[in-house]
Enzyme design. Structure first.
Site, short mmCIF file in Angstrom:
data_model
loop_
_atom_site.label_atom_id
_atom_site.label_comp_id
_atom_site.label_asym_id
_atom_site.label_seq_id
_atom_site.Cartn_x
_atom_site.Cartn_y
_atom_site.Cartn_z
CE1 TYR A 11 -3.29 -2.90 0.74
CE2 TYR A 11 -4.58 -0.93 1.17
CZ TYR A 11 -4.52 -2.28 0.91
OH TYR A 11 -5.67 -3.01 0.82
CG ASP B 299 -7.83 -5.26 1.67
OD1 ASP B 299 -8.81 -4.83 2.32
OD2 ASP B 299 -7.76 -5.19 0.43
CG ASP C 100 -13.40 -7.78 1.99
OD1 ASP C 100 -13.11 -7.04 2.96
OD2 ASP C 100 -13.93 -7.35 0.95
C1 IPM Z 1 -10.29 -1.90 4.06
C2 IPM Z 1 -10.58 -1.25 2.73
C3 IPM Z 1 -9.46 -0.26 2.40
C4 IPM Z 1 -8.16 -1.03 2.34
C5 IPM Z 1 -9.70 0.55 1.11
C6 IPM Z 1 -11.00 1.32 1.17
C7 IPM Z 1 -8.55 1.47 0.81
O1 IPM Z 1 -10.71 -2.23 1.75
O2 IPM Z 1 -10.17 -1.15 5.07
O3 IPM Z 1 -10.19 -3.11 4.12
O4 IPM Z 1 -7.84 -1.64 1.31
O5 IPM Z 1 -7.44 -1.02 3.35
MG MG Z 2 -10.68 -4.22 2.49
#
Ligand code: IPM
Ligand code: MG
Length: 310
Positions: free
Chosen positions: A140, A246, A250
């Site tokens: 990132y 990340d 999810d």
């Molecule tokens: C998260 C989100 C963020 C990330 C995005 C919105 C930049 O997906 O907090 O998981 O990738 O960190």
């Molecule tokens: Mg995310």
């Protein structure tokens, strides 16, 4: 105590924050906790108002705060902006500016919601683990990054880079959490391919010496992605780098039944940022359908970690 900074953000952000604030204020009233709030702009709304997804004023106020409550940022309206001017970059700069290097994402099954998950009941029943995602390093933020012309070709570049101290500090927090829970830490990497992962593994093993009561295991990220939905009960605390965390978080939301149910806390040297794991869901924004539980649980984490009100 300094006021809590409220960043409603975009899409469903303002709606879920509104519900979270109701619960926070009700709990504060009930237990006689005095709270003050101040609103600031982040993301698309900040771009519209000031041209910058993280206005100087927002960063300054967040720096002075003990706690920040955030909805979500981003949306189709700003999707065509160049990478560094997008709403998401504001969030990344905020995490970096406050050195919030540890992102905690607790994943838990709520018994009344067992059948909401597409996964089988007997696979997920009792699952309860915590993901520690490194939040201010890796792909990132690594440089060089960009899109440049190399000969005939446009070339997109990101850099996956980690230092010993960045790995050690998140590992330490994850070990501490594991020692207060079921005493098992799973470190996720891709050490069979990536150099940054080889260092990651080496440093985690070093930090483990200070936590003899915690069992440490290493797992490759591809296998972890499978194990999370095959047998989630095997996990207690997971620690991993930014991008893997990340993606895996999810995926882990499927265990709880919906990404709308997962909260997060981002912690660092001081203060804390609390936000649901989900995004801005532009397709349902304004319809009142968004699930505010992720934000309400984030408010609970805010009470616990920043206000020390268990
Ligand atoms: C998260 C989100 C963020 C990330 C995005 C919105 C930049 O997906 O907090 O998981 O990738 O960190
Ligand atoms: Mg995310």
């Amino acid at each position: 105590m300094a006021p809590i900074v409220v960043l409603r953000g975009d899409g469903i952000g303002p709606e879920v924050v509104e519900e979270g604030l109701k619960v926070l204020k009700a709990a504060a009233r009930r237990y006689g906790i005095a709270l003050e709030f101040t609103e600031a702009l982040l993301g698309g709304v900040a771009i519209d108002a000031t041209g910058d997804p993280l206005p100087e004023e927002t960063l300054r106020r967040c720096r002075e705060a003990d706690a920040i409550l955030l909805g979500a940022v981003g949306g189709p309206k700003w999707d065509t902006l160049p990478g560094d001017r997008r709403p998401e970059r504001g969030l990344l700069r905020l995490r970096q500016g406050l050195e919030l290097y540890a992102n905690l994402r607790p994943v838990r099954v709520f018994p009344p919601l067992l059948d909401v998950s597409p996964l089988k009941r007997d696979v997920i029943d009792g699952a309860d683990f915590m993901i520690f995602r490194e939040l201010t390093g890796g792909l990132y933020y690594g440089t060089p990054r960009g899109i440049e012309q190399r000969g005939e070709e446009e070339t997109g570049i990101d850099t996956l880079i980690y230092t010993t101290s960045e790995i050690a500090r998140i590992a330490r927090l994850a070990f501490q959490a594991a020692s207060r829970r079921r005493k098992k830490l799973t470190s996720v990497d891709k050490a069979n391919v990536l150099m940054s992962s080889q260092l990651w593994r080496r440093v985690v093993v070093r930090v483990a010496q200070d936590f003899p009561g915690v069992t440490l295991e290493h797992i490759l990220v591809d296998n972890c992605a499978m194990q999370i939905i095959r047998n989630p009960r095997q996990f207690d605390v997971i620690v991993t780098e930014n991008m893997f965390g990340d993606i895996l978080s999810d995926e882990a939301a499927v265990i709880a039944g919906s990404i709308g149910l997962l909260p997060s806390a981002s912690l660092g040297a001081r203060g804390g940022l609390y936000e649901p794991v989900h995004g801005t869901a532009p397709d349902i924004a304004g319809t009142g359908q968004a699930n505010p539980i992720g934000t309400i649980l984030s408010v609970a984490l805010l009470m616990r970690y920043s206000l020390k009100q268990e």
